[in-house]
Design a protein around this motif. Structure first.
Motif, short mmCIF file in Angstrom:
data_model
loop_
_atom_site.label_atom_id
_atom_site.label_comp_id
_atom_site.label_asym_id
_atom_site.label_seq_id
_atom_site.Cartn_x
_atom_site.Cartn_y
_atom_site.Cartn_z
N ASP A 8 58.63 64.28 83.31
CA ASP A 8 59.30 64.69 82.06
C ASP A 8 59.55 63.42 81.24
O ASP A 8 60.40 62.59 81.60
N ILE A 9 58.80 63.26 80.15
CA ILE A 9 58.92 62.08 79.29
C ILE A 9 59.88 62.44 78.16
O ILE A 9 59.50 63.06 77.16
N GLY A 10 61.14 62.08 78.33
CA GLY A 10 62.16 62.42 77.36
C GLY A 10 62.43 61.31 76.37
O GLY A 10 61.86 60.22 76.45
N SER A 11 63.33 61.58 75.45
CA SER A 11 63.66 60.61 74.41
C SER A 11 64.52 59.48 74.95
O SER A 11 64.52 58.38 74.39
N ASN A 12 65.24 59.73 76.04
CA ASN A 12 66.10 58.71 76.62
C ASN A 12 65.55 58.14 77.92
O ASN A 12 65.72 56.96 78.20
N SER A 13 64.90 58.97 78.71
CA SER A 13 64.42 58.52 80.02
C SER A 13 63.16 59.27 80.42
O SER A 13 62.82 60.31 79.86
N ILE A 14 62.49 58.70 81.42
CA ILE A 14 61.34 59.36 82.04
C ILE A 14 61.75 59.73 83.45
O ILE A 14 62.29 58.90 84.20
N MET A 27 62.49 74.27 97.24
CA MET A 27 61.60 73.13 97.33
C MET A 27 62.25 71.95 98.02
O MET A 27 63.48 71.79 97.98
N ARG A 28 61.44 71.15 98.66
CA ARG A 28 61.93 69.93 99.31
C ARG A 28 61.38 68.74 98.55
O ARG A 28 60.16 68.54 98.47
N VAL A 29 62.27 67.94 97.98
CA VAL A 29 61.87 66.79 97.17
C VAL A 29 61.36 65.68 98.07
O VAL A 29 62.02 65.27 99.03
N LEU A 30 60.17 65.18 97.76
CA LEU A 30 59.54 64.11 98.53
C LEU A 30 59.68 62.76 97.85
O LEU A 30 59.69 61.73 98.51
N ALA A 31 59.74 62.77 96.53
CA ALA A 31 59.92 61.53 95.76
C ALA A 31 60.57 61.89 94.43
O ALA A 31 60.30 62.95 93.86
N SER A 32 61.44 61.02 93.96
CA SER A 32 62.13 61.28 92.70
C SER A 32 62.53 59.95 92.07
O SER A 32 62.95 59.03 92.78
N GLU A 33 62.40 59.86 90.76
CA GLU A 33 62.78 58.64 90.06
C GLU A 33 63.13 58.96 88.62
O GLU A 33 62.54 59.85 88.00
N ARG A 34 64.10 58.22 88.09
CA ARG A 34 64.48 58.33 86.69
C ARG A 34 64.66 56.92 86.14
O ARG A 34 65.37 56.10 86.72
N VAL A 35 64.01 56.64 85.02
CA VAL A 35 64.09 55.33 84.39
C VAL A 35 64.45 55.51 82.93
O VAL A 35 63.78 56.26 82.20
N VAL A 36 65.50 54.83 82.48
CA VAL A 36 65.90 54.88 81.08
C VAL A 36 64.96 53.99 80.26
O VAL A 36 64.82 52.80 80.54
N THR A 37 64.30 54.57 79.27
CA THR A 37 63.35 53.83 78.44
C THR A 37 63.75 53.82 76.96
O THR A 37 63.20 53.04 76.18
N SER A 57 57.14 52.39 78.79
CA SER A 57 56.95 53.77 79.26
C SER A 57 55.66 53.91 80.05
O SER A 57 55.63 54.56 81.10
N CYS A 58 54.59 53.30 79.57
CA CYS A 58 53.31 53.40 80.29
C CYS A 58 53.36 52.69 81.63
O CYS A 58 52.77 53.15 82.62
N ALA A 59 54.08 51.57 81.70
CA ALA A 59 54.23 50.86 82.98
C ALA A 59 55.03 51.72 83.97
O ALA A 59 54.70 51.80 85.15
N VAL A 60 56.09 52.34 83.46
CA VAL A 60 56.89 53.24 84.31
C VAL A 60 56.06 54.41 84.80
O VAL A 60 56.10 54.79 85.98
N LEU A 61 55.28 55.01 83.90
CA LEU A 61 54.44 56.13 84.27
C LEU A 61 53.42 55.76 85.33
O LEU A 61 53.18 56.53 86.28
N ALA A 62 52.80 54.60 85.19
CA ALA A 62 51.80 54.16 86.17
C ALA A 62 52.44 53.99 87.55
O ALA A 62 51.85 54.38 88.57
N ARG A 63 53.64 53.43 87.59
CA ARG A 63 54.32 53.25 88.87
C ARG A 63 54.70 54.60 89.49
O ARG A 63 54.58 54.80 90.70
N MET A 64 55.17 55.51 88.66
CA MET A 64 55.52 56.84 89.17
C MET A 64 54.29 57.57 89.72
O MET A 64 54.36 58.23 90.77
N ALA A 65 53.17 57.44 89.02
CA ALA A 65 51.94 58.10 89.48
C ALA A 65 51.52 57.57 90.84
O ALA A 65 51.03 58.33 91.70
N GLN A 66 51.69 56.27 91.06
CA GLN A 66 51.33 55.70 92.36
C GLN A 66 52.15 56.33 93.48
O GLN A 66 51.65 56.52 94.59
#
Length: 508
Positions: A8-14, A27-37, A57-66
């Motif tokens: 979820d790429i929001g106006s305040n955070s991803i 559901m059972r959460v396996l990974a979760s992250e929130r970064v203020v951008t 934002s793109c750097a954060v997205l790449a790390r989350m995808a990994q």
């Protein structure tokens, strides 16, 4: 269990989440992250996404995808909301963000955002018999959503996000009274008439989502930010929210950061966020709200699961299906029966995934065996299961590896009669992992075959449920299927040996 990822790429955070969906238990959460951008700051000032925010934002997205790529997810959906919707350079962002996660990023409307929020709330905190008002205050927009007995009824998206309001109205720290007054007038204008448009509804529960609501409930209930997960499903009265707004709106940033439950980043935008929340409570004449930790991410995962995303991985590709159908014709297999068994086997594989827990691609091998299990009749009717093994194992099967062909051949070998034993050379040639796969799939193939034992395709549909320690096969048919039920329950002994559960069939 199927695994999905959501961004979820929001106006305040991803925000990112990866989870596996457990039938009957959420559901059972396996990974979760929130970064203020703060992606929306520059958009709400000058209409474009700033380069530094875009790069971050793109750097954060790449790390989350990994993170989620290591979890073998079968479906991914990444969405961008208010800030990207409003940005003149949204095309550049979408291109770069999609490249960062190696998957499409889409801009969604406020209505779709509301749908996902509602799905997320119902997935994490179901209200099957209540009327809900859901309020989500993000960085760029606020969503007001009405739900009735688990169904979305109506929604409105308004440009009342906390980051947007701060950028437009609050220039001083602490905010000047005139700034607060102008902001409150703007909020009132944007919310005007919404309560009436929702109708004179009695709300059984009001649920607020997003980080603003979390901070409010934590502050009211004196929950430290580090323990904010405890705030899920907790309550705050309208009186308490009003008192919190009056307190925070006269403090400077340093003092707001000291407030319990707010947090250093949230303190920068908490005043407009609480202002919107309070106005909604007052306009709707609500006594209180409850906080839910659910959000867009949960809705995405629930939606991916509901739409069966990833199930296609358990089915033969077009070329593979063409290959096994050509083989079936070559060996005189009755294709209507083969197709029916293949369809039933697929249902058994997907519905009973919590039991066998095999990766989706093994469903393809089960489907191929369903097409070819009767190929041995081409040689002789007697011991045709053994002839099927020989024909499949010695055929050139385009689109399948040698290992896959051998597993399919073994499934054909054991679709009837005895189970594998150490004296069977074909069984001994398999390694331990392959033996386990074949052993788990044999009962499914036998069940599928026996559910069309008459070769008359009497079973119209099938669903499987794990109930009270047994597996219930609910079979839909307009015809007499007593023969199919008897045959299925007869093959249920093999199922019980492998899975330790009895089989029961019910006609619906």
């Amino acid at each position: 269990m199927p695994r999905y990822a959501a961004i979820d790429i929001g106006s305040n955070s991803i925000r990112m989440a990866a989870a596996e969906v457990l039938p009957g238990s959420g559901m059972r959460v396996l990974a979760s992250e929130r970064v203020v951008t703060r992606l929306g700051e520059s958009v709400f000032r000058n209409g474009i996404l700033a380069e530094d925010s875009l790069e971050l934002s793109c750097a954060v997205l790449a790390r989350m995808a990994q993170q989620y790529q290591k979890l073998d997810v079968v479906g991914v959906r990444a969405v961008a909301t208010s800030a990207v919707r409003d940005a003149r350079n949204q095309g550049e962002f979408i291109e770069r963000a999609s490249l960062a996660i190696a998957a499409p990023v889409e801009i969604i409307s406020g209505r779709e955002e509301s749908r996902l929020i509602h799905l997320g709330v119902e997935a994490r905190w179901p209200h099957p018999s209540r009327r809900l008002l859901i309020v989500d205050i993000g960085g760029g927009s606020a969503e007001l959503i009405s739900g009735d007995h688990g169904t979305l009824r109506d929604s409105f998206s308004k440009p009342l996000g906390a980051v947007r309001l701060r950028e437009i109205f609050l220039r001083h720290d602490p905010p000047l009274p005139d700034e607060l007054h102008q902001m409150q007038e703007y909020i009132e204008e944007k919310l005007a008439g919404i309560a009436k448009r929702f109708g004179n509804t009695h709300w059984d529960r009001v649920i607020a989502t997003s980080a603003t609501a979390s901070a409010v409930v934590c502050a009211v209930n004196r929950i430290p930010r580090i323990k904010r997960d405890q705030a899920d499903r907790m309550r705050a009265s309208t009186h308490e929210v009003r008192r919190l707004y009056k307190k925070l709106s006269v403090l400077d940033l340093a003092e707001r950061r000291k407030a319990t439950g707010i947090g250093p980043k949230r303190a920068e935008i908490i005043v407009p966020g609480v202002g919107v929340l309070l106005r909604v409570l007052e306009d709707f004449r609500l006594p209180c709200l409850y906080y839910s930790a659910a959000g867009v991410r949960d809705g995405i995962i629930a939606d991916l699961h509901a739409r069966g995303v990833g199930r296609e991985l358990a089915q033969l590709s077009r070329d593979q299906r063409k290959e096994v159908e050509q083989m079936s014709r070559r060996y005189g297999v009755a294709l209507p029966h083969a197709r029916k068994v293949a369809g039933l086997a697929y249902t058994l594989f997907t519905d009973l995934q919590p039991l066998h827990q095999l990766p989706p691609h093994f469903g393809k091998l089960l489907e191929a065996a369903a097409y070819l299990h009767d190929a041995g009749h081409f040689v002789a009717d007697a011991n045709h299961h053994k002839h099927s093994y020989y024909l499949v194992n010695n055929s050139d099967m385009s689109g399948f590896t040698n290992r896959e062909r051998e597993l399919i051949a073994n499934l054909c070998r054991y679709h009837r009669k005895s189970m594998p034993t150490p004296v069977h050379s074909n069984w001994q040639s398999l390694n331990a992992d392959d033996k386990r796969v074949v052993l788990l799939l044999i009962p499914l193939l036998r069940l599928a075959d026996n559910l069309d034992v008459s070769h008359e395709e009497r079973v119209q549909s099938l669903s499987c449920h794990i109930r009270d320690g047994q597996v219930v096969l609910q079979v839909s048919s307009a015809a007499d299927i007593s023969l199919e039920q008897w045959a299925a329950e007869r093959s249920g002994e093999t199922f019980r040996q492998v899975y330790g559960r009895p089989i029961v069939t019910e006609k619906t």
